[in-house]
Design a protein around this motif. Structure first.
Motif, short mmCIF file in Angstrom:
data_model
loop_
_atom_site.label_atom_id
_atom_site.label_comp_id
_atom_site.label_asym_id
_atom_site.label_seq_id
_atom_site.Cartn_x
_atom_site.Cartn_y
_atom_site.Cartn_z
N ASP A 2 82.62 21.08 34.46
CA ASP A 2 83.53 21.47 35.41
C ASP A 2 83.27 22.62 36.19
OD1 ASP A 2 84.93 19.01 34.90
OD2 ASP A 2 86.30 20.17 33.37
N LYS A 11 83.88 23.31 40.25
CA LYS A 11 84.83 24.15 40.61
C LYS A 11 84.16 25.36 41.61
CE LYS A 11 87.84 23.82 36.77
NZ LYS A 11 88.70 24.50 35.69
N MET A 33 83.54 23.63 44.94
CA MET A 33 84.81 23.55 45.76
C MET A 33 85.25 25.01 46.26
SD MET A 33 87.18 21.03 43.24
CE MET A 33 88.56 20.85 44.25
N VAL A 34 85.04 26.10 45.38
CA VAL A 34 85.28 27.30 46.08
C VAL A 34 84.34 27.62 47.28
CG1 VAL A 34 84.76 29.82 45.47
CG2 VAL A 34 85.97 28.42 43.80
#
Length: 284
Positions: free
Chosen positions: A175, A179, A182-183
């Protein structure tokens, strides 16, 4: 103790798997008919096999069925797995629904789809009763479309299994990588296309191996659904091998067709294993 425990399994595998492969290979080089004959006769059975139009029909049907079966199972299974990976509501119930067909045997699947696609009592009759009198779903009795009914039934049964494998692979992706992407502003489709799906390479290898094996040895599904008909329009090598070996008294010819099926399995298995081991050596 470990060797002692494994010895019976290894011994049975050597005898009942590899031993019978060797026996079948030898029988394909003999003139065996109703009963085995252990007199070497060269490659005449293979010459006779390649001269039969029915064999080439069966091989072409295997190409159609295998190609569509594998591609559709991969596409549907991966799509459903990505959908369920979004942590949607009632995920457990949906996963069970998609997996349920895999609990059935191919005989049951073939019989069920034979009823569904029967022009006299299945979907076509239902559409006619609803007023769609020009609707045609008579693929079971259409020699040009019969093989595609086998594809439909096979995909319906196996796509849930593929979904389960891909979903397990998706849940194993770190994950933290997602993440971080996505950042950095990556969209969800980009994350799946560029990060998640490439990370599923071992799962793709396993899925391709299993689906290829199912497609090449398909017998019970075809027999229950179309029995190779109409005529030989949905015949496949497994049915060819069974009928020539055990109902037509041509054991040598059936053994030759079985060896060609084994060669097909190896033609799929060896490149996949090479690519997988090559990728593992390079850390991919």
């Amino acid at each position: 103790m470990a060797r002692l425990v494994l010895a019976p399994t290894i011994l049975m595998s050597l005898v009942f798997v590899y031993g019978f492969i060797v026996l079948t290979a030898f029988l394909s080089l003999t003139e065996s008919r109703m009963m085995p004959r252990f007199e070497y006769a060269g490659f005449g059975q293979y010459t006779a096999l390649f001269g039969l139009d029915r064999w080439w029909t069966a091989a072409a049907n295997l190409g159609i069925f295998g190609g569509l079966f594998i591609l559709l199972c991969l596409a549907i299974g991966l799509s459903i797995a990505i959908l369920l990976d979004q942590r949607i509501r009632a995920e457990g119930a949906l996963r069970a629904i998609y997996l349920y067909p895999m609990a059935l045997s191919f005989i049951v699947t073939g019989a069920a789809w034979k009823w569904i696609l029967n022009p006299g009592l299945g979907l076509e009759k239902m559409l006619h009763d609803w007023g769609f009198v020009n609707a045609r779903l008579d693929w079971l009795v259409d020699s040009d479309m019969a093989i595609y009914t086998v594809v439909i039934a096979g995909v319906w049964q196996s796509s849930g299994f593929v979904m389960a494998l891909f979903l397990a692979g998706l849940r194993g992706v770190d994950d933290a990588i997602i993440k971080a992407a996505m950042v950095d502003g990556a969209s969800l489709p980009t994350i799946y296309l560029r990060i998640v799906i490439p990370a599923l390479r071992p799962v793709f290898f396993s899925v391709l191996l299993v689906l290829s094996h199912i497609a090449i040895k398909s017998f019970d599904l075809v027999m229950a659904l179309t029995a190779g008909g109409p005529g030989t329009s949905s015949d496949v090598p497994a049915i060819f091998m069974y009928q020539f070996s055990f109902t037509r008294g041509q054991l040598g010819l059936g053994a030759a067709s079985a060896m060609m099926m084994l060669a097909t399995v190896l033609a799929v298995l060896v490149p996949l294993m090479y690519l997988e081991t090559k990728g593992a050596r390079h850390g991919r």
